[in-house]
Design a protein around this motif. Structure first.
Motif, PDB file in Angstrom:
ATOM      1  N   GLY A   1      26.875  23.875 -62.353  1.00 43.12           N
ATOM      2  CA  GLY A   1      27.221  24.441 -61.055  1.00 43.12           C
ATOM      3  C   GLY A   1      26.381  25.644 -60.660  1.00 43.12           C
ATOM      4  O   GLY A   1      26.596  26.216 -59.600  1.00 43.12           O
ATOM      5  N   HIS A   2      25.431  26.051 -61.469  1.00 43.53           N
ATOM      6  CA  HIS A   2      24.563  27.173 -61.135  1.00 43.53           C
ATOM      7  C   HIS A   2      23.416  26.760 -60.218  1.00 43.53           C
ATOM      8  O   HIS A   2      22.694  27.603 -59.721  1.00 43.53           O
ATOM      9  N   GLN A   3      23.252  25.465 -60.018  1.00 37.34           N
ATOM     10  CA  GLN A   3      22.112  24.972 -59.261  1.00 37.34           C
ATOM     11  C   GLN A   3      22.538  24.506 -57.869  1.00 37.34           C
ATOM     12  O   GLN A   3      23.667  24.094 -57.657  1.00 37.34           O
ATOM     13  N   SER A   4      21.569  24.536 -56.961  1.00 26.71           N
ATOM     14  CA  SER A   4      21.812  23.986 -55.623  1.00 26.71           C
ATOM     15  C   SER A   4      21.898  22.467 -55.733  1.00 26.71           C
ATOM     16  O   SER A   4      21.537  21.881 -56.762  1.00 26.71           O
ATOM     17  N   ALA A   5      22.341  21.824 -54.669  1.00 28.69           N
ATOM     18  CA  ALA A   5      22.449  20.361 -54.673  1.00 28.69           C
ATOM     19  C   ALA A   5      21.077  19.723 -54.885  1.00 28.69           C
ATOM     20  O   ALA A   5      20.955  18.739 -55.627  1.00 28.69           O
ATOM     21  N   GLU A   6      20.037  20.283 -54.263  1.00 29.62           N
ATOM     22  CA  GLU A   6      18.692  19.728 -54.442  1.00 29.62           C
ATOM     23  C   GLU A   6      18.234  19.857 -55.889  1.00 29.62           C
ATOM     24  O   GLU A   6      17.641  18.932 -56.440  1.00 29.62           O
ATOM     25  N   ARG A   7      18.523  20.998 -56.511  1.00 32.74           N
ATOM     26  CA  ARG A   7      18.137  21.196 -57.909  1.00 32.74           C
ATOM     27  C   ARG A   7      18.925  20.245 -58.811  1.00 32.74           C
ATOM     28  O   ARG A   7      18.386  19.713 -59.782  1.00 32.74           O
ATOM     29  N   GLN A   8      20.215  20.019 -58.494  1.00 33.41           N
ATOM     30  CA  GLN A   8      21.016  19.070 -59.271  1.00 33.41           C
ATOM     31  C   GLN A   8      20.417  17.674 -59.172  1.00 33.41           C
ATOM     32  O   GLN A   8      20.351  16.949 -60.166  1.00 33.41           O
ATOM     33  N   ARG A   9      19.969  17.286 -57.980  1.00 30.17           N
ATOM     34  CA  ARG A   9      19.332  15.979 -57.804  1.00 30.17           C
ATOM     35  C   ARG A   9      18.075  15.880 -58.685  1.00 30.17           C
ATOM     36  O   ARG A   9      17.843  14.870 -59.340  1.00 30.17           O
ATOM     37  N   GLU A  10      17.277  16.955 -58.697  1.00 28.73           N
ATOM     38  CA  GLU A  10      16.069  16.977 -59.525  1.00 28.73           C
ATOM     39  C   GLU A  10      16.432  16.848 -61.003  1.00 28.73           C
ATOM     40  O   GLU A  10      15.777  16.110 -61.742  1.00 28.73           O
ATOM     41  N   LEU A  11      17.470  17.569 -61.446  1.00 34.35           N
ATOM     42  CA  LEU A  11      17.850  17.535 -62.855  1.00 34.35           C
ATOM     43  C   LEU A  11      18.351  16.155 -63.266  1.00 34.35           C
ATOM     44  O   LEU A  11      18.060  15.688 -64.376  1.00 34.35           O
ATOM     45  N   VAL A  12      19.094  15.492 -62.388  1.00 34.70           N
ATOM     46  CA  VAL A  12      19.561  14.142 -62.709  1.00 34.70           C
ATOM     47  C   VAL A  12      18.368  13.200 -62.800  1.00 34.70           C
ATOM     48  O   VAL A  12      18.278  12.380 -63.720  1.00 34.70           O
ATOM     49  N   GLN A  13      17.419  13.319 -61.871  1.00 38.63           N
ATOM     50  CA  GLN A  13      16.229  12.466 -61.910  1.00 38.63           C
ATOM     51  C   GLN A  13      15.410  12.742 -63.162  1.00 38.63           C
ATOM     52  O   GLN A  13      14.955  11.811 -63.829  1.00 38.63           O
ATOM     53  N   ILE A  14      15.239  14.010 -63.510  1.00 39.57           N
ATOM     54  CA  ILE A  14      14.512  14.360 -64.726  1.00 39.57           C
ATOM     55  C   ILE A  14      15.267  13.824 -65.940  1.00 39.57           C
ATOM     56  O   ILE A  14      14.672  13.327 -66.888  1.00 39.57           O
TER      57      ILE A  14
END
Length: 178
Positions: free
Chosen positions: A76-89
């Motif tokens: 929950g420390h990340q923005s929605a865009e960063r969460q999307r990037e982390l899931v893709q990574i």
């Protein structure tokens, strides 16, 4: 997660599929209309299910669910865009989970820093007998991360990430230095 969507029309109205004797009955049509209101979001969700599974198009509230499929806990420390990037990574890194490469890549992805990994094991070969064995007899992984502000850094996040990315049988420690 999903629920009723006011005003969403069903692509397959139940009342229109009934025999003619029920099509003129107002009570049956009102009841079918109420069922259409419940079924319409389900049909819409199923029709666009592939979009729910793609980190780029999934609704924000589904990103932690997608991450959980891969054993990733979004904190929950990340923005929605960063969460999307982390899931893709995470999808790309899943093949390296439990390896040194996977631990390095996971730390790099979350903290944008390169860690130093120190492992207790090792391999070597020798043509002479009696050569000492490499490594240590106690398995351990040390992850050292150099950060600009060690006092303000959340070591628990790093520890949780390493716990997830390392081999399950291997004890680990984390060190944060300046």
């Amino acid at each position: 997660m999903r629920g009723l969507v006011p005003g969403l029309a069903s692509p397959y109205p139940i009342g229109e599929s009934l025999p003619g004797v029920f099509r003129g009955d107002s009570f049956t049509q009102r009841w079918c209309s109420a069922m259409d209101e419940v079924v319409a979001p389900v049909i819409t969700t199923l029709d666009s299910f592939s979009a729910y599974l793609d980190p780029a198009t999934a609704p924000e509230d589904l990103l932690p669910w997608l991450a959980g499929w891969m054993g990733i806990a979004l904190d929950g420390h990340q923005s929605a865009e960063r969460q999307r990037e982390l899931v893709q990574i995470g999808v790309e890194l899943l093949q390296w989970r439990g390896t040194a490469r996977g631990v390095r890549a996971a730390v790099r992805a979350l903290f944008d820093l390169d860690p130093e990994l120190i492992e207790s094991g090792g391999t070597a070969s020798s043509t002479q007998t009696g050569t000492p064995l490499p490594g240590s007899d106690r398995p351990e992984l040390l992850v050292r991360l150099r950060v600009p502000d060690p006092e303000g850094f959340d070591v628990r996040r790093l520890d949780a990430l390493v716990e997830m990315a390392k081999p399950a049988h291997l004890p680990h420690r984390v060190e944060v230095t300046g």
